[in-house]
Design a protein around this motif. Structure first.
Motif, PDB file in Angstrom:
ATOM      1  N   LYS A 159      48.073  35.176  37.993  1.00  0.00           N
ATOM      2  CA  LYS A 159      46.643  35.330  37.753  1.00  0.00           C
ATOM      3  C   LYS A 159      45.880  35.328  39.088  1.00  0.00           C
ATOM      4  O   LYS A 159      44.995  36.158  39.323  1.00  0.00           O
ATOM      5  CB  LYS A 159      46.141  34.202  36.852  1.00  0.00           C
ATOM      6  N   GLU A 160      46.252  34.413  39.964  1.00  0.00           N
ATOM      7  CA  GLU A 160      45.612  34.326  41.278  1.00  0.00           C
ATOM      8  C   GLU A 160      45.883  35.590  42.088  1.00  0.00           C
ATOM      9  O   GLU A 160      44.991  36.124  42.750  1.00  0.00           O
ATOM     10  CB  GLU A 160      46.126  33.103  42.029  1.00  0.00           C
TER      11      GLU A 160
ATOM     12  N   ALA B 252      46.527  38.615  40.948  1.00  0.00           N
ATOM     13  CA  ALA B 252      45.747  39.709  40.361  1.00  0.00           C
ATOM     14  C   ALA B 252      44.280  39.631  40.791  1.00  0.00           C
ATOM     15  O   ALA B 252      43.658  40.644  41.107  1.00  0.00           O
ATOM     16  CB  ALA B 252      45.863  39.680  38.836  1.00  0.00           C
ATOM     17  N   LYS B 253      43.757  38.421  40.847  1.00  0.00           N
ATOM     18  CA  LYS B 253      42.373  38.215  41.271  1.00  0.00           C
ATOM     19  C   LYS B 253      42.197  38.656  42.724  1.00  0.00           C
ATOM     20  O   LYS B 253      41.229  39.331  43.064  1.00  0.00           O
ATOM     21  CB  LYS B 253      41.994  36.746  41.098  1.00  0.00           C
ATOM     22  N   ARG B 254      43.143  38.279  43.587  1.00  0.00           N
ATOM     23  CA  ARG B 254      43.063  38.662  45.007  1.00  0.00           C
ATOM     24  C   ARG B 254      43.227  40.153  45.189  1.00  0.00           C
ATOM     25  O   ARG B 254      42.642  40.756  46.073  1.00  0.00           O
ATOM     26  CB  ARG B 254      44.125  37.929  45.822  1.00  0.00           C
ATOM     27  N   ALA B 255      44.051  40.772  44.349  1.00  0.00           N
ATOM     28  CA  ALA B 255      44.310  42.203  44.466  1.00  0.00           C
ATOM     29  C   ALA B 255      43.045  43.020  44.172  1.00  0.00           C
ATOM     30  O   ALA B 255      42.865  44.100  44.730  1.00  0.00           O
ATOM     31  CB  ALA B 255      45.433  42.621  43.526  1.00  0.00           C
ATOM     32  N   LYS B 256      42.182  42.490  43.309  1.00  0.00           N
ATOM     33  CA  LYS B 256      40.912  43.174  43.011  1.00  0.00           C
ATOM     34  C   LYS B 256      40.043  43.168  44.230  1.00  0.00           C
ATOM     35  O   LYS B 256      39.306  43.995  44.563  1.00  0.00           O
ATOM     36  CB  LYS B 256      40.194  42.493  41.865  1.00  0.00           C
TER      37      LYS B 256
END
Length: 85
Positions: free
Chosen positions: A78-79, A81-85
């Motif tokens: 989840k973390e 994916a958040k950073r990838a945005k």
């Protein structure tokens, strides 16, 4: 300097504390010199965090792998994916 370059390339200016902490292990450590060196390093150069890991391994560092729980794996995904945005 190579360590600083790899850290700055990976983390940008947020990596200064890691570079400063690592540098403090030297008998020749001077905070003003470290700040000056850090300011002179440009992020995005050819030295990467992989260079830092290779240097560490070449000098005896061994990465310890510990099992990660399914809950921790989910949190990390989840973390990420958040950073990838």
């Amino acid at each position: 300097v190579k360590v600083g370059m790899g850290i700055k390339n990976e983390f940008g200016d947020t990596g200064f504390d890691a570079f400063d902490s690592w540098s403090a292990g030297s008998e020749q450590y001077k905070p003003s010199d470290i700040k000056s060196t850090w300011r002179s390093i440009k992020a995005g150069g050819g030295t990467t965090i992989a260079t830092v890991f290779k240097m560490a391994k070449d000098n005896g560092f061994v990465m310890k792998r510990e099992p990660v729980s399914p809950e921790e794996q989910a949190r990390l995904k989840k973390e990420f994916a958040k950073r990838a945005k």
